[in-house]
Design an enzyme around this catalytic site. Structure first.
Site, PDB file in Angstrom:
ATOM      1  N   GLU A  62       0.810  -1.216   0.000  1.00 13.44           N
ATOM      2  CA  GLU A  62       0.000   0.000   0.000  1.00 13.44           C
ATOM      3  C   GLU A  62       0.847   1.272   0.000  1.00 13.44           C
ATOM      4  O   GLU A  62       0.514   2.241  -0.685  1.00 13.44           O
ATOM      5  CB  GLU A  62      -0.947   0.002   1.211  1.00 13.44           C
ATOM      6  N   HIS A 131      -9.311  -5.709  10.733  1.00 10.82           N
ATOM      7  CA  HIS A 131     -10.068  -5.416   9.522  1.00 10.82           C
ATOM      8  C   HIS A 131     -11.388  -4.720   9.828  1.00 10.82           C
ATOM      9  O   HIS A 131     -12.288  -4.714   8.984  1.00 10.82           O
ATOM     10  CB  HIS A 131     -10.380  -6.718   8.769  1.00 10.82           C
TER      11      HIS A 131
END
Length: 327
Positions: A62, A131
């Site tokens: 990322e 998450h």
């Protein structure tokens, strides 16, 4: 306008595809966005139409592909960077906050950074602690960023198109739990202005402020409260957190004199806490009760479904807050 019912994932796909056809500078980059058609199928068919130079499958890095996207934006392209979940954006948070958000200021206006960071935010079902966070406030805290948190397919498409056309970095939050949710979307092209809230349900007794997927929980609960308790709840979908539509909020508070704020994030240092301060300081004379704030409990999200339900906002918590505001 003629409309048809489509799910959120298709509304997002349409927004990106329409903008890529309109402007050859727009491209999509992220994990699994191409050959796999997107982790949540939001880019289905886009690789076939636009090719691998404009729909780019990135490695699990990322920080790297976010930085590459920011550099491309500074050089005149208009990237859409997809995060599989905004929890993973923390790997790239320095790129977003220290580079994208500050580029215009630190270059004395010589650099623009027209880039959209989008993906799923918040909890879903049993994804575990890493998450399941809601990070809207991290980005709404940062001057230089626009932060959008829509709920419906109509709002998703119209606001994503506006975000892609904006010359500033935009952080665009979606919800994994609502990608399949269907709603009316016009056949014709349309845009929704950034920074404008939407009154999803008119009411007269209490104002309920929320955003993203909690809009659906708010609407469902408001209908039950009206039917069972005779209480009229006005539900306002903020849609954009930065810039915030203060005018719509203040007009509603002046009408109802009571406010409940519903958020999925933790209460400490949260966006809801900011909203409460804003309303209490700017609309104090209109309030007939303290501002209520419903938040997730102060703990990392467990994997257990039973515990997850205890931690997140719920219909019962909304009902209790509404009743306290009316005492």
């Amino acid at each position: 306008m003629s409309t048809r019912e489509i799910p959120i994932r298709d509304a997002l796909q349409e927004a990106m595809s329409e903008e890529m056809r309109r402007d050859e500078r727009v491209f999509l980059v992220g994990e699994e966005v191409g050959a796999y058609n997107g982790a949540y199928k939001c880019s289905r068919g886009m690789l076939d139409e636009f090719g691998s130079k404009r729909v780019i499958d990135a490695p699990i890095a990322e920080n790297g592909f976010t930085g590459a996207g920011i550099g491309a934006a500074m050089m005149g392209l208009r990237p859409i960077v997809e995060f599989m979940t905004f929890n993973f954006s923390l790997v790239a948070i320095d790129q977003i906050i220290n580079t994208a958000a500050k580029a215009r200021l630190m270059s004395a206006g010589q650099l623009e950074c027209p880039i959209v960071f989008r993906g799923a935010g918040g909890a879903a079902y049993q994804l575990g602690a890493q998450h399941a966070n809601s990070f809207e406030h991290y980005y709404a805290y940062t001057p230089g960023l626009i932060v959008i948190c829509p709920s419906t397919p109509y709002d998703m498409k119209g606001l994503l198109k506006s975000a892609i056309r904006n010359d500033n970095p935009v952080v665009f939050f979606e919800s994994e739990l609502t990608y399949s949710l269907k709603g009316p979307v016009p056949e014709e092209e349309y845009l929704i202005p950034i920074g404008k809230a939407d009154i999803k349900r008119a009411g007269s007794d209490v104002t309920l402020l929320t955003w993203s997927k909690n809009v659906f929980l708010a609407l469902q609960t408001a209908e039950k409260i009206q039917k069972e308790d005779g209480i009229s709840v006005e539900v306002i979908d903020l849609r954009t957190l930065r810039p915030l539509d203060k005018e719509t909020i203040f007009q509603s508070v002046a009408k109802t004199n009571r406010v409940v704020i519903l958020q999925e994030m933790h209460q400490v240092a949260s966006y809801g806490a900011y909203l409460g301060h804003l309303i209490a300081s700017e609309m104090f004379d209109h309030l007939d009760a303290p501002v209520e704030l419903i938040s997730s409990l102060e703990t990392p999200m467990p994997y257990s479904k039973a515990l997850e339900e205890l931690i997140l906002p719920s219909e019962d918590k909304i009902r209790e807050s509404v009743q306290r505001a009316l005492q």
